[in-house]
Write an enzyme that holds these catalytic residues in place. Structure first.
Site, PDB file in Angstrom:
ATOM      1  N   ARG A 156      43.173 -21.179 -33.469  1.00 11.84           N
ATOM      2  CA  ARG A 156      42.001 -21.049 -32.607  1.00 11.84           C
ATOM      3  C   ARG A 156      41.623 -22.395 -31.986  1.00 11.84           C
ATOM      4  NH1 ARG A 156      37.818 -18.083 -36.504  1.00 11.84           N
ATOM      5  NH2 ARG A 156      36.595 -17.965 -34.568  1.00 11.84           N
TER       6      ARG A 156
ATOM      7  N   LEU B 154      43.257 -15.139 -44.385  1.00 15.90           N
ATOM      8  CA  LEU B 154      43.029 -14.958 -42.963  1.00 15.90           C
ATOM      9  C   LEU B 154      41.530 -14.990 -42.698  1.00 15.90           C
ATOM     10  CD1 LEU B 154      45.469 -11.988 -42.147  1.00 15.90           C
ATOM     11  CD2 LEU B 154      45.827 -14.419 -41.660  1.00 15.90           C
ATOM     12  N   ASP B 155      41.129 -15.516 -41.527  1.00 11.98           N
ATOM     13  CA  ASP B 155      39.727 -15.456 -41.124  1.00 11.98           C
ATOM     14  C   ASP B 155      39.268 -13.994 -41.092  1.00 11.98           C
ATOM     15  OD1 ASP B 155      39.832 -18.187 -40.733  1.00 11.98           O
ATOM     16  OD2 ASP B 155      40.109 -18.040 -38.565  1.00 11.98           O
ATOM     17  N   ARG B 156      37.966 -13.791 -41.211  1.00 17.99           N
ATOM     18  CA  ARG B 156      37.415 -12.437 -41.222  1.00 17.99           C
ATOM     19  C   ARG B 156      37.891 -11.612 -40.027  1.00 17.99           C
ATOM     20  NH1 ARG B 156      31.066 -11.890 -40.493  1.00 17.99           N
ATOM     21  NH2 ARG B 156      31.717 -12.792 -38.501  1.00 17.99           N
TER      22      ARG B 156
ATOM     23  N   THR C 128      40.520 -12.155 -38.065  1.00 18.13           N
ATOM     24  CA  THR C 128      41.969 -12.174 -37.840  1.00 18.13           C
ATOM     25  C   THR C 128      42.587 -11.057 -38.671  1.00 18.13           C
ATOM     26  OG1 THR C 128      41.986 -14.570 -37.462  1.00 18.13           O
ATOM     27  CG2 THR C 128      44.074 -13.542 -38.074  1.00 18.13           C
TER      28      THR C 128
END
Length: 289
Positions: A230, A132-134, A136
């Site tokens: 996104r 996961l993105d930082r 998210t």
């Protein structure tokens, strides 16, 4: 780490090596590591990989200890939703890297897990399957060892990830499919964009509710491109709340974009059972109600 198989008549006369490649779904690289640094036993006696198996034999593989790599272990909190000897599911907060992108001393899920593995004397390193993105939050699937990582990533498209998100504006359609290829944005190593030259990307969405300035969404990734949700919501003209990289406005008290992996469905790499785990959206999202 040890795994055992009972040999059936279908594999009688087959070598241990061929059995592990075919029935065990080993890679040739993993076979080599077991041959060089691990052990193979049949009915309790050490054997070579070329030796034939018989119906009813019990084959046991002792995997070699894994190298831990360059990430610096770090003590930190982990919300573990599920764990067994093969997999972990983490509920990650927003603001924490899955794996540090540059500075290997950055706090991250991987660093926290490495610290935990060392404390518990696990002979393995961290194998993150779904990052996961930082900024998210939500559920992440982690393989506990190289073999389960091999099995999970072979069928990565069968891992079903469901997200909840809050988008800016009132999205008109109640549901739909965003089918737009995604490529790296020109002049940036981070930002992505829709582009005919990009890789195929599909995202299903369904409106959960509309609350004035915002639309609450449920989304399903059909592909797994970097920043896919996104980018696709920016393409629609309804960027995620807080996602300043993709056209959203900053939201006080929200660390980044309002995006949360709330459900994870996958087949367990060893038991083969289907597993479904869920997570509640962050309490900070109440401000979007």
């Amino acid at each position: 780490m040890v795994k055992r198989w009972e040999i059936t008549a279908a594999y009688s006369g087959c070598s241990s090596r061929d059995f592990l490649l075919r029935a065990g779904e080993f890679s040739r690289q993993l076979i080599k590591k077991v041959r060089v640094s691990g052990d193979v036993y049949v009915n309790g006696e050490r054997v070579e990989l070329w030796q034939p198996l018989q119906d009813g034999d019990v084959l046991e593989v002792v995997f070699p200890e894994e190298e831990r790599g360059a990430i610096e272990p770090m003590e930190g909190p982990l919300s573990i939703v599920y764990e067994d000897e093969d997999v972990l599911v983490i509920d990650k907060p927003a603001g924490l890297f899955s794996v540090p992108p540059f500075d290997k001393t950055e706090p991250s899920v991987a660093a926290f897990l490495l610290f935990r593995y060392i404390q518990k004397n696990y002979p393995c390193t961290v194998h993150i399957v779904t990052r996961l993105d930082r900024d998210t939050s939500g559920l992440m699937l982690v393989a506990k060892h190289a073999y389960s990582h091999r099995l999970l990533t072979q069928s990565l498209q069968k891992i079903d990830r469901r997200y909840k998100a809050v988008a800016e504006g009132s999205l008109n359609a109640d549901q739909g499919m965003i089918d737009q290829p995604i490529a790296r944005a020109e002049g940036s190593i981070i930002r992505r964009t829709t582009s005919p030259e990009g890789r195929p990307a599909q995202t299903r969405y369904e409106v959960e509710k509309r609350t004035g300035r915002y639309t609450w969404l449920r989304l399903q990734l059909m592909t797994g491109r970097t920043h896919q949700i996104r980018v696709h919501l920016e393409y629609l003209g309804y960027p995620l709340a807080g996602d300043t990289l993709y056209g959203g406005s900053a939201c006080p008290g929200i660390p980044g974009q309002a995006l949360h992996c709330y459900q994870l469905n996958f087949r367990h790499p060893w038991s083969k059972k289907r597993m479904t785990l869920v997570s509640e959206t962050p309490g900070e999202w109440d401000r979007f109600a």
